[in-house]
Design a protein around this motif. Structure first.
Motif, short mmCIF file in Angstrom:
data_model
loop_
_atom_site.label_atom_id
_atom_site.label_comp_id
_atom_site.label_asym_id
_atom_site.label_seq_id
_atom_site.Cartn_x
_atom_site.Cartn_y
_atom_site.Cartn_z
N GLY A 38 9.83 5.61 -1.08
CA GLY A 38 10.27 4.59 -0.15
C GLY A 38 9.80 3.21 -0.58
O GLY A 38 9.58 2.96 -1.76
N PHE A 39 9.61 2.34 0.41
CA PHE A 39 9.31 0.94 0.13
C PHE A 39 7.93 0.53 0.65
O PHE A 39 7.54 0.89 1.76
N ILE A 40 7.21 -0.23 -0.16
CA ILE A 40 5.93 -0.79 0.25
C ILE A 40 5.89 -2.26 -0.15
O ILE A 40 6.64 -2.69 -1.04
N GLU A 41 5.01 -3.00 0.49
CA GLU A 41 4.89 -4.42 0.15
C GLU A 41 4.06 -4.61 -1.11
O GLU A 41 4.38 -5.42 -1.98
N ASN A 42 2.97 -3.85 -1.21
CA ASN A 42 2.12 -3.92 -2.40
C ASN A 42 1.27 -2.66 -2.46
O ASN A 42 1.33 -1.80 -1.57
N GLU A 43 0.49 -2.52 -3.51
CA GLU A 43 -0.28 -1.30 -3.71
C GLU A 43 -1.40 -1.10 -2.69
O GLU A 43 -2.00 -0.03 -2.64
N ARG A 44 -1.67 -2.11 -1.89
CA ARG A 44 -2.68 -1.94 -0.83
C ARG A 44 -2.14 -1.10 0.33
O ARG A 44 -2.90 -0.69 1.20
N ASN A 45 -0.83 -0.87 0.34
CA ASN A 45 -0.23 -0.12 1.45
C ASN A 45 -0.27 1.40 1.26
O ASN A 45 -0.18 2.14 2.22
N LEU A 46 -0.36 1.85 0.02
CA LEU A 46 -0.30 3.28 -0.27
C LEU A 46 -1.32 3.63 -1.34
O LEU A 46 -1.30 3.06 -2.43
N SER A 47 -2.22 4.55 -1.02
CA SER A 47 -3.27 4.92 -1.97
C SER A 47 -2.70 5.49 -3.26
O SER A 47 -1.70 6.22 -3.25
N GLN A 48 -3.36 5.19 -4.36
CA GLN A 48 -3.00 5.75 -5.66
C GLN A 48 -3.64 7.13 -5.86
O GLN A 48 -3.38 7.80 -6.86
N SER A 49 -4.47 7.55 -4.92
CA SER A 49 -5.11 8.87 -5.01
C SER A 49 -4.59 9.77 -3.90
O SER A 49 -3.87 9.33 -3.01
N GLY A 50 -4.96 11.03 -3.97
CA GLY A 50 -4.48 11.98 -2.96
C GLY A 50 -3.01 12.28 -3.13
O GLY A 50 -2.37 11.85 -4.09
N ASP A 51 -2.45 13.03 -2.18
CA ASP A 51 -1.03 13.41 -2.24
C ASP A 51 -0.17 12.59 -1.28
O ASP A 51 0.97 12.96 -1.00
N CYS A 52 -0.70 11.52 -0.73
CA CYS A 52 0.08 10.70 0.20
C CYS A 52 1.31 10.13 -0.50
O CYS A 52 1.29 9.86 -1.70
N TRP A 53 2.37 9.95 0.30
CA TRP A 53 3.61 9.45 -0.30
C TRP A 53 4.50 8.86 0.79
O TRP A 53 4.39 9.24 1.97
N VAL A 54 5.35 7.97 0.38
CA VAL A 54 6.37 7.41 1.28
C VAL A 54 7.72 7.76 0.67
O VAL A 54 7.94 7.55 -0.53
N TYR A 55 8.61 8.33 1.47
CA TYR A 55 9.88 8.86 0.99
C TYR A 55 11.08 8.07 1.54
O TYR A 55 10.97 7.37 2.54
N GLY A 56 12.22 8.31 0.91
CA GLY A 56 13.49 7.82 1.44
C GLY A 56 13.51 6.32 1.66
O GLY A 56 13.20 5.54 0.77
N ASN A 57 13.87 5.92 2.89
CA ASN A 57 13.92 4.51 3.24
C ASN A 57 12.77 4.11 4.15
O ASN A 57 12.83 3.07 4.82
N ALA A 58 11.75 4.93 4.21
CA ALA A 58 10.56 4.59 5.01
C ALA A 58 9.87 3.37 4.41
O ALA A 58 9.97 3.10 3.21
N LYS A 59 9.15 2.64 5.27
CA LYS A 59 8.55 1.37 4.85
C LYS A 59 7.11 1.25 5.31
O LYS A 59 6.79 1.62 6.45
N ILE A 60 6.28 0.71 4.44
CA ILE A 60 4.88 0.42 4.77
C ILE A 60 4.63 -1.02 4.33
O ILE A 60 4.87 -1.36 3.17
N TYR A 61 4.14 -1.84 5.24
CA TYR A 61 3.94 -3.24 4.87
C TYR A 61 2.88 -3.90 5.76
O TYR A 61 2.29 -3.25 6.62
N GLY A 62 2.66 -5.18 5.53
CA GLY A 62 1.56 -5.87 6.21
C GLY A 62 0.24 -5.36 5.66
O GLY A 62 0.10 -5.14 4.45
N ASN A 63 -0.71 -5.15 6.54
CA ASN A 63 -2.01 -4.60 6.13
C ASN A 63 -2.10 -3.10 6.38
O ASN A 63 -3.17 -2.52 6.33
N ALA A 64 -0.97 -2.48 6.66
CA ALA A 64 -0.96 -1.04 6.92
C ALA A 64 -1.37 -0.27 5.68
O ALA A 64 -1.11 -0.71 4.55
N TYR A 65 -1.98 0.89 5.90
CA TYR A 65 -2.50 1.67 4.78
C TYR A 65 -2.26 3.15 5.03
O TYR A 65 -2.62 3.68 6.10
N VAL A 66 -1.66 3.82 4.07
CA VAL A 66 -1.42 5.26 4.13
C VAL A 66 -2.22 5.90 3.00
O VAL A 66 -2.10 5.49 1.84
#
Length: 248
Positions: A38-66
């Motif tokens: 899916g879509f993120i604003e920058n690498e601060r939104n989604l960890s580079q470790s673990g199995d976390c992921w954003v799929y399809g047209n889902a969005k993570i942005y601002g200061n949000a963190y997954v």
């Protein structure tokens, strides 16, 4: 640390922000190298470790963190200072924002909204058009759905169910196997627990307690320090208040 994804050149704009579709750089979990996410604003939104992921047209942005093993997919939006982690899943058209947290094995989906400082965790599920906001907490195996609202400092836990057009507010608690549905309201410091049911247009407020297998329904109102327990049923236009106790 070896990165598991990169930002691609495919972008979309959301609230004057440019979000970038991600692409997997290696195999992990059910993701294969080269898979688009899916879509993120920058690498601060989604960890580079673990199995976390954003799929399809889902969005993570601002200061949000997954992070952790959390999954965000379909058209879900995570933004503000929200966090989604552990094994949580957020999907559908769900929104998680402000300082809200989704964690444990919790699931938020369909058109549900979790906002302010609310927290949904353990194995709880929030779906439909439900809203959890304020400092509310939903945990255990609780289910919130329909157009129900849980807000302020309210808590719903255990195997409790809150649905339809119910409002749970202030410091109210719904727990154990209690069910609250219809257009009912539970507010103030009221507590509904055990296998109790509150439904129709009933109200439970003040420091009132409804427990056991008791039922409060129709237009009944239980308030102040009243207690309804056992197999008691309060219905019609009944008003139970003061320090009254009704047990079936």
């Amino acid at each position: 640390m070896e990165k598991k994804y990169k930002l691609t050149e495919e972008t979309i704009n959301v609230i004057d922000k440019s979000l970038y579709r991600i692409e997997a750089l290696k195999d992990f979990a059910n993701i294969k190298k080269g898979d688009k996410g899916g879509f993120i604003e920058n690498e601060r939104n989604l960890s580079q470790s673990g199995d976390c992921w954003v799929y399809g047209n889902a969005k993570i942005y601002g200061n949000a963190y997954v992070f952790g093993n959390a999954k965000v997919f379909i058209n879900a939006n995570i933004y503000g200072n929200a966090q989604v982690y552990n094994n949580a899943n957020v999907f559908g058209n769900a929104k998680v924002y402000d300082d809200a947290q989704i964690c444990g094995n919790a699931m938020v989906c369909e058109d549900a909204q979790i906002c302010a400082n609310a927290k949904v965790y353990d194995n709880a599920k929030v779906y439909g058009d439900a809203i959890v906001c304020g400092n509310a907490q939903v945990c255990g195996y609780a289910r919130i759905y329909g157009q129900a609202q849980v807000r302020d400092d309210a808590e719903v836990y255990g195997d409790a169910v809150v649905c339809d057009n119910v409002l749970v507010s202030d410091k109210a608690k719904i727990s154990n196997n209690a069910i609250v549905f219809g257009n009912a309201q539970v507010c103030d410091y009221a507590w509904v627990y055990d296998k109790a049911k509150v439904y129709d247009d009933a109200q439970v407020c003040g420091d009132a307690m409804v427990y056991g297998s008791a039922e409060v329904y129709d237009d009944a109102k239980v308030f102040e320090e009243a207690k309804i327990c056992g197999n008691a049923k309060v219905s019609g236009d009944a008003r139970v208040y003061g320090k009254a106790k009704i047990c079936g």
